[in-house]
Design a protein around this motif. Structure first.
Motif, short mmCIF file in Angstrom:
data_model
loop_
_atom_site.label_atom_id
_atom_site.label_comp_id
_atom_site.label_asym_id
_atom_site.label_seq_id
_atom_site.Cartn_x
_atom_site.Cartn_y
_atom_site.Cartn_z
N VAL B 27 0.84 -1.20 0.00
CA VAL B 27 0.00 0.00 0.00
C VAL B 27 0.87 1.26 0.00
O VAL B 27 0.65 2.19 -0.77
N ILE B 30 2.96 1.49 -3.44
CA ILE B 30 2.18 1.79 -4.64
C ILE B 30 1.49 3.16 -4.54
O ILE B 30 1.50 3.94 -5.48
N MET B 31 0.89 3.44 -3.38
CA MET B 31 0.08 4.66 -3.28
C MET B 31 0.89 5.88 -2.85
O MET B 31 0.49 7.01 -3.12
N ARG B 79 1.44 12.98 0.71
CA ARG B 79 1.95 12.09 -0.33
C ARG B 79 0.83 11.61 -1.25
O ARG B 79 1.03 11.39 -2.43
N MET B 80 -0.36 11.40 -0.67
CA MET B 80 -1.47 10.91 -1.48
C MET B 80 -2.07 11.99 -2.36
O MET B 80 -2.49 11.73 -3.48
N LEU B 81 -2.14 13.22 -1.83
CA LEU B 81 -2.88 14.28 -2.51
C LEU B 81 -2.03 15.39 -3.09
O LEU B 81 -2.51 16.17 -3.90
N GLN B 91 -9.38 15.95 5.08
CA GLN B 91 -8.60 15.20 4.09
C GLN B 91 -7.64 14.25 4.77
O GLN B 91 -7.37 13.15 4.28
N ALA B 95 -7.67 10.29 4.31
CA ALA B 95 -6.47 9.59 3.82
C ALA B 95 -6.10 8.43 4.74
O ALA B 95 -5.80 7.33 4.27
N GLU B 98 -8.59 5.62 4.40
CA GLU B 98 -8.42 4.89 3.14
C GLU B 98 -7.17 4.01 3.17
O GLU B 98 -7.16 2.91 2.61
#
Lengths: 128, 161
Positions: B27, B30-31, B79-81, B91, B95, B98
């Motif tokens: 996870v 990759i993300m 890092r995600m957004l 947010q 995050a 998720e």
């Protein structure tokens, strides 16, 4: 390929943004992006806004992704719109359920932009 | 966060801990494009300001929890957004929830034989340090501590017998 209108359905706003970014990274030009937090909201969006592609989670409150796909199949206005599932539910039975309900592709989370491209481009190219 | 259930079930722990660690690593790689390292006893203790919880139901029943400090939570969201849009508190919760959802899903998808018989709940996120975690799950518990940019993340699986 011309610009497309996409509907992204996921209860996580973070994931909706990541999916949109992945589409752009895949080289897909987006004319407009609609977002919905669950299936029922997405049905409302679809009735007002025609789209070329739907990306949809499975586990969502109110109306889950599988029920949403079944409902879309009955909507004349959404006939032929390809639906790709993007979900943590990666088991074989979920894939079979989604595809038999009318989804055209299946992406397991976590996913790369490359995986999004591999699933999305073929269905957009086949679109009449 | 502290937990009142002992980490037990040696044989299942030996079998499933590497799978849980792999699920978490994938996870993050990759993300977020991040590689996590296993924590040692010399690393800083976990500061559980954000705790995400995902329930498991069906053939595997229990909960997966993901716990981290606020600095890690903010960094994960960034890092995600991207740093410009990750600052809003909602947010960050989203995050972290998720991330826990993907860890739980990736873990159960790696366990052979579960098929579609195990379902996940929608994630919930609790904030604050002064909470005590009382799981009704009465079976095995697995826990790993991994370092994300030097700060600990605690991932725990509590199973119902």
């Amino acid at each position: 390929m011309s610009k497309i209108r996409a509907l992204i359905v996921d209860d996580s706003s973070v994931m909706r943004k990541i999916v949109e970014r992945s589409l752009r990274q895949a080289g897909i030009e987006l004319e407009e992006v609609f977002e919905a937090g669950h299936g029922a909201e997405a049905l409302g969006t679809l009735s007002d806004h025609p789209v070329d592609l739907i990306l949809c989670d499975i586990n969502m409150p109110v109306m889950d992704g599988l029920e949403f796909v079944r409902q879309v199949a009955t909507m004349e206005s959404a006939k032929g719109v390809p639906i790709i599932m993007i979900t943590t539910e990666g088991s074989e039975s979920h894939v079979v359920q989604a595809l038999s309900s009318g989804a055209r592709g299946y992406i397991r989370k976590p996913f790369t932009a490359e995986q999004v491209k591999e699933q999305v481009l073929p269905v957009l190219e086949k679109k009449p | 966060m502290s937990a009142d259930a002992p980490v037990v079930g040696r044989s299942r722990q030996q079998e499933w801990l590497p799978i849980l660690e792999l699920a978490v690593q994938e996870v993050f790689e990759i993300m977020l494009g991040s590689h996590l390292t296993l924590a040692t006893k010399f690393d800083p203790p976990p500061q559980g300001e954000f705790t995400a919880i995902v329930g498991l139901a069906g053939s595997l029943r229990g909960i997966v929890t993901f716990c981290c400090g606020s600095q890690s939570a903010n960094q994960i969201a960034a890092r995600m957004l991207g740093p410009d849009i990750a600052h809003a508190e909602g947010q960050v919760w989203d995050a972290i929830g998720e991330i826990c959802n993907m860890i739980a899903g990736n873990f159960k998808n790696k366990l052979s034989g579960l098929g579609g018989l195990c379902l996940l709940s929608v994630p919930a996120v609790v904030t604050g340090r002064a909470l005590r975690f009382h799981s009704m799950a009465d079976g095995d518990s697995l826990e790993i501590v991994l370092l994300f940019e030097g700060d600990p993340l605690v991932i725990r699986l509590d199973l119902h017998a």
